[in-house]
Scaffold this active site. Structure first.
Site, PDB file in Angstrom:
ATOM      1  N   GLU A   1       2.704   3.730  -4.301  1.00 56.85           N
ATOM      2  CA  GLU A   1       2.220   2.380  -4.605  1.00 56.85           C
ATOM      3  C   GLU A   1       3.329   1.559  -5.275  1.00 56.85           C
ATOM      4  OE1 GLU A   1      -0.541   1.096  -3.572  1.00 56.85           O
ATOM      5  OE2 GLU A   1      -1.968   2.737  -3.303  1.00 56.85           O
TER       6      GLU A   1
ATOM      7  N   HIS B   1      -9.263  -0.841   1.889  1.00 55.09           N
ATOM      8  CA  HIS B   1     -10.137  -0.421   2.993  1.00 55.09           C
ATOM      9  C   HIS B   1     -11.411  -1.252   3.047  1.00 55.09           C
ATOM     10  CE1 HIS B   1      -7.356   2.896   3.362  1.00 55.09           C
ATOM     11  NE2 HIS B   1      -7.538   3.146   2.089  1.00 55.09           N
TER      12      HIS B   1
ATOM     13  N   ASP C   1      -1.915  -0.326   5.385  1.00 56.06           N
ATOM     14  CA  ASP C   1      -2.427   1.039   5.540  1.00 56.06           C
ATOM     15  C   ASP C   1      -1.990   1.625   6.886  1.00 56.06           C
ATOM     16  OD1 ASP C   1      -4.165   3.245   4.512  1.00 56.06           O
ATOM     17  OD2 ASP C   1      -5.276   2.782   6.349  1.00 56.06           O
TER      18      ASP C   1
ATOM     19  N   ASP D   1      -3.900  -2.747  -3.788  1.00 60.65           N
ATOM     20  CA  ASP D   1      -5.205  -2.117  -4.000  1.00 60.65           C
ATOM     21  C   ASP D   1      -5.105  -1.035  -5.075  1.00 60.65           C
ATOM     22  OD1 ASP D   1      -3.940  -0.055  -2.655  1.00 60.65           O
ATOM     23  OD2 ASP D   1      -5.232  -0.136  -0.908  1.00 60.65           O
TER      24      ASP D   1
ATOM     25  N   ASP E   1       0.857  -1.186   0.000  1.00 59.06           N
ATOM     26  CA  ASP E   1       0.000   0.000   0.000  1.00 59.06           C
ATOM     27  C   ASP E   1       0.894   1.238   0.000  1.00 59.06           C
ATOM     28  OD1 ASP E   1      -2.397   1.387  -0.107  1.00 59.06           O
ATOM     29  OD2 ASP E   1      -2.675   1.408   2.054  1.00 59.06           O
ATOM     30  N   GLY E   2       0.378   2.289  -0.566  1.00 61.46           N
ATOM     31  CA  GLY E   2       1.093   3.554  -0.580  1.00 61.46           C
ATOM     32  C   GLY E   2       0.095   4.686  -0.658  1.00 61.46           C
TER      33      GLY E   2
END
Length: 175
Positions: A58, A134, A144, A80, A20-21
């Site tokens: 990301e 999320h 996250d 994601d 994640d980023g």
């Protein structure tokens, strides 16, 4: 007596990576995180960047996940970011053919990171998977949390003036 050499290649380690980023402002200060899982162990990696974009973070999360691997592996990677998954599985082939240009003829954004990711991922057998962010997935949510914590550390260690100067410098450079 020596054993007969085997023609069967050694089995590769199976590794799962979640990434994640994100950033606050786009561009703005950003952070990336990944969780690398091998057997029953999970390694958590995260870092912050004073001036960046969400897409760069990301990409950086995936790059750092691959950098954590010390030998070729079978990797299942979850992101994601559709930008990351589509870019590395589909778009990159044509970008390379066109000399890192889009179909419109513009330079590919984030070519430095795409090139690095391409080389790193090329050492492994990779299955790229998209998952909804999320949405309650344990490891995506953990990434996250790690990225948010890295962002907090960055903000606490960097003055507003330093962040502003970094952002101004970032905006002057083509990514």
């Amino acid at each position: 007596m020596k054993p007969e050499p085997s023609n069967t290649p050694p089995t590769r380690a199976r590794v799962t990576i979640y990434t994640d980023g994100g950033c606050q402002g786009n561009p703005g200060p950003g952070a990336w995180a990944c969780v690398v899982i091998y057997k029953d162990k999970a390694w958590e990696l995260a870092g912050g960047v004073p001036a960046t974009t969400n897409n760069r973070m990301e990409l950086q999360a995936a790059i750092q996940g691959f950098k954590a691997l010390n030998r070729p592996c079978d990797v299942q990677i979850f992101t994601d970011s559709d930008y990351l998954r589509q870019g590395i599985t589909t778009w990159i082939k044509n970008w390379r053919k066109r000399g890192w240009r889009t179909k419109e003829g513009d330079p590919v954004k984030n070519q430095d990171l795409w090139s690095e990711l391409d080389v790193l991922a090329g050492r492994h057998e990779v299955d790229w998977q998209w998952l909804k962010g999320h949405a309650g997935h344990k490891w995506n949510e953990r990434c996250d949390v790690l990225a948010t914590a890295a962002m907090g550390r960055l903000r606490s260690e960097t003055s507003a003036a330093q962040l502003a100067a970094s952002l101004a410098a970032f905006k002057r450079v083509e990514h």
